[in-house]
Design an enzyme around this catalytic site. Structure first.
Site, short mmCIF file in Angstrom:
data_model
loop_
_atom_site.label_atom_id
_atom_site.label_comp_id
_atom_site.label_asym_id
_atom_site.label_seq_id
_atom_site.Cartn_x
_atom_site.Cartn_y
_atom_site.Cartn_z
N ARG A 1 0.91 -1.19 0.20
CA ARG A 1 0.00 0.01 -0.06
C ARG A 1 0.93 1.41 0.03
NH1 ARG A 1 -4.54 0.11 4.35
NH2 ARG A 1 -3.09 0.52 5.77
N LYS B 1 -2.80 6.62 1.48
CA LYS B 1 -2.81 7.06 2.84
C LYS B 1 -1.87 8.25 3.10
CE LYS B 1 -3.68 4.17 7.18
NZ LYS B 1 -4.83 4.28 7.16
N GLU C 1 -16.78 6.21 3.75
CA GLU C 1 -16.16 5.51 4.99
C GLU C 1 -16.13 6.63 6.02
OE1 GLU C 1 -11.97 4.89 4.56
OE2 GLU C 1 -11.75 6.30 2.85
C1 LIG Z 1 -5.94 3.43 7.65
C2 LIG Z 1 -7.35 3.77 7.12
C3 LIG Z 1 -8.27 2.87 7.13
C4 LIG Z 1 -8.11 1.41 7.70
O1 LIG Z 1 -7.06 0.58 7.00
P1 LIG Z 1 -6.45 -0.49 7.77
O2 LIG Z 1 -5.52 -1.08 6.86
O3 LIG Z 1 -7.65 -1.60 8.05
O4 LIG Z 1 -6.00 -0.15 9.11
C5 LIG Z 1 -9.52 3.16 6.62
N1 LIG Z 1 -9.92 4.24 6.22
C6 LIG Z 1 -9.02 5.38 6.11
C7 LIG Z 1 -9.51 6.79 5.80
C8 LIG Z 1 -7.82 4.99 6.80
O5 LIG Z 1 -6.74 5.89 6.95
#
Ligand SMILES: *Cc1c(COP(=O)(O)O)cnc(C)c1O
Length: 318
Positions: free
Chosen positions: A63, A165, A201
């Site tokens: 990622r 991210k 989300e």
């Molecule tokens: C990090 C994150 C998640 C969750 O990701 P994981 O890999 O399951 O920890 C979901 N939404 C956002 C906006 C995030 O930054």
């Protein structure tokens, strides 16, 4: 902490462990001026038998690579990333909570740290990993979330960076988050920026609904972060024989769901107790046989080594 540098056009190849502390940056660092940066979040756990395990660290590495491509940064290879995480965790062994008492949260960062004045990729990059012990944020059945559906602000848009991210996605989410918290909600649920109608989300976790035993979650095509927990829960749901659909979910449909839950590394799986959209508040009953409980307990049992890790999700480091 682990630290590793690389110039643009080069590859990351060797980092070092240093005592946790401040880092020095040029005021012209790309990350300070233009937000060129990514983060990751993962956990190490101490098991009853003393083994220290990571959960799907290769997924975090991949990622970060995808995010780095979007943000014009070089990134460590998957092997280098995972090796750096292992070294950092082992060096912090004494901070990993005893089995069942919490986990070691791991925060990798990739930052454009070289100086750059005009808008361009920074000439130098720094990869850092720091860690901190955390308690059990989650306890199955504890504190259901009360979510506020945000229909004024958006987290991400088509063609933007919501799917990676990038550190730039999070400061803009503070205002809606603080506003929702001041009204007594625990978090914000975002809608798509184009129609203002489809569920995306929560600030930092993904969302699922259950209706008539079918589990659904919005597709991660661009504006939604593809959570590793989300992916794992989809796999586990299939294993339990549930039908899982990745499809657009209208907010009205969410309000009619039997059950709603969120997933993410920090919360693992967290039930939603209520959702407020405009003037309407819907409460969800959280029953003994809730789907999220089965998902949560299977997920945790794999991490703890209580059930077989048939997907190879566990990486032991000692
Ligand atoms: C990090 C994150 C998640 C969750 O990701 P994981 O890999 O399951 O920890 C979901 N939404 C956002 C906006 C995030 O930054």
């Amino acid at each position: 902490m682990y630290i590793m540098k690389c110039s643009i056009g080069d590859e990351f190849d060797k980092g070092q462990l240093l005592p946790y502390g401040n880092i020095e940056l040029s005021p012209a660092a790309g990350v300070l001026n233009y937000g060129q940066g990514l983060y990751e979040g993962m956990k190490a756990m101490r098991r009853e038998d003393g083994k220290i395990v990571l959960f799907r660290p290769h997924e975090n590495a991949l990622r970060m690579q995808i995010g780095a491509e979007r943000m014009c940064m070089p990134s460590p290879s998957v092997d280098l990333f995972v090796d750096a995480v292992k070294k950092t965790v082992l060096a912090n062994n004494r901070w990993i909570p005893p089995a069942g008492k919490g986990t070691l949260y791991i925060r990798p960062l990739l930052l454009g740290t070289g100086p750059v004045l005009g808008l361009a990729p920074a000439p130098e990059y720094t990869f850092i990993i720091y860690v901190t012990p955390v308690g059990n944020y989650f306890k199955a059945g504890s504190a259901p979330l009360s979510l506020y559906v945000e229909d004024e602000f958006h987290r991400a848009s088509r063609g933007g960076t919501g799917g990676v991210k990038s550190i730039t996605n999070y400061a803009p989410a503070l205002k809606p988050l603080i506003r929702a918290k001041s009204k007594g909600f625990s978090d914000v649920l975002y809608l798509d920026s184009e129609h203002n109608k489809y569920v995306e989300e929560v600030s930092a976790c993904n969302i699922f609904i259950v209706k008539d035993n079918i589990i659904s979650t919005p597709p991660t095509k661009g504006s939604i972060l593809a959570g590793i927990t989300r992916n794992g829960i989809i796999e586990i749901a299939h294993d339990h024989g549930y039908q899982v659909e990745e499809r657009l979910i209208e907010v009205e449909e969410l309000l009619k769901a039997d059950e709603v839950f969120c997933t993410g590394t920090a919360v693992v799986v967290n039930p939603v107790g209520s959702i407020t959209y405009q003037d309407k508040r819907v409460d969800y009953k959280i029953d003994e046989n809730a789907v999220y409980k089965r998902m949560f307990s299977t997920y945790m049992a794999i991490q703890k080594g209580e059930i077989e890790d048939k997907n190879g999700w566990i990486v032991e480091i000692n």
